[in-house]
Write a protein that holds these residues in place. Structure first.
Motif, mmCIF file in Angstrom:
data_model
loop_
_atom_site.group_PDB
_atom_site.id
_atom_site.type_symbol
_atom_site.label_atom_id
_atom_site.label_comp_id
_atom_site.label_asym_id
_atom_site.label_seq_id
_atom_site.Cartn_x
_atom_site.Cartn_y
_atom_site.Cartn_z
ATOM 1 N N ASP A 1 0.822 -1.206 0.000
ATOM 2 C CA ASP A 1 0.000 0.000 0.000
ATOM 3 C C ASP A 1 0.856 1.256 0.000
ATOM 4 O O ASP A 1 0.527 2.240 -0.658
ATOM 5 C CB ASP A 1 -0.904 0.013 1.240
ATOM 6 N N ARG B 1 -6.951 -6.328 3.542
ATOM 7 C CA ARG B 1 -6.279 -5.031 3.372
ATOM 8 C C ARG B 1 -6.806 -4.020 4.378
ATOM 9 O O ARG B 1 -6.035 -3.281 4.991
ATOM 10 C CB ARG B 1 -6.487 -4.521 1.945
ATOM 11 N N THR C 1 -4.548 -2.154 7.214
ATOM 12 C CA THR C 1 -4.485 -0.691 7.228
ATOM 13 C C THR C 1 -4.990 -0.139 8.558
ATOM 14 O O THR C 1 -4.415 0.804 9.103
ATOM 15 C CB THR C 1 -5.320 -0.122 6.061
#
Length: 199
Positions: free
Chosen positions: A13, A127, A131
């Motif tokens: 990312d 994800r 995050t």
């Protein structure tokens, strides 16, 4: 919780803005695997030594590979030795595995180069969880992300677990050692170039 996979996802990312060195990330991933395997009760730490425990499957292909790779004879392996041995090429293995399970997609069909990622995470629960852990400054993930170069520095939150502290310290020392090797090579290459040019 799969800290190694979360670390790989947050590294991907961040990659467009913060290119990550393959070696730094590989060492941090190897450290994350130790912590994941401690949590899965596949190993225990005795000081700086990794003692294998039950070899029950974790449900994760790379963690199962890591479990199978543990040294099972005394005097066992130190955390630092594990980082260097297991870490070799580990960033690429995680990037490939994330793509295999559909958590990333490769842009424009070009082969991945570690400094300029050609793959990116897809929108997924994994994800979002990774995050969120980083955004909430979860101490272990944040420290590993800092060691890998994904973040500038850890949050400074204390970790109250001796095994975690041991692993994080070993990762930090190994990344610094790798950076010293890189700098030494740059100096040697520059000196060779100067000799080649006649300076």
């Amino acid at each position: 919780m799969n800290t190694a996979r979360d670390l790989a996802l947050v590294a991907l990312d961040a990659a467009p803005d913060r290119p990550v060195e393959q070696g730094d990330l590989s060492l941090a991933l190897a450290g994350a695997e130790i912590l994941d395997l401690v949590e899965a009760k596949a190993l225990v730490l005795d000081g700086e030594r990794i003692l294998p425990s039950a070899q029950a499957p974790t449900g994760d292909r790379l963690l199962d590979e890591a479990t199978a790779a543990l040294m099972r004879q005394e005097p066992y392996e130190s955390v630092e030795d594990w980082l260097w041995r297991r870490g070799r090429g580990l960033a690429t293995a995680y990037v490939d595995d994330l793509e295999r399970v559909g958590l990333t997609t490769r842009g424009r069909g070009r082969r991945l180069r570690m400094r300029t990622w050609r793959t990116e995470p897809v929108d997924s629960a994994a994800r979002r969880r990774a995050t969120e852990r980083l955004a909430q400054a979860e101490p272990v993930l944040t420290a590993l992300a800092a060691a890998a170069g994904v973040r500038d520095e850890p949050t400074g939150q204390d970790v109250d677990d001796e095994a975690v502290t041991t692993v994080l310290a070993a990762v930090g020392d190994s990344v610094m050692e790798l950076e010293a090797v890189r700098q030494r090579r740059q100096i040697e290459d520059a000196a060779f170039d100067n000799v080649w040019r006649g300076y």
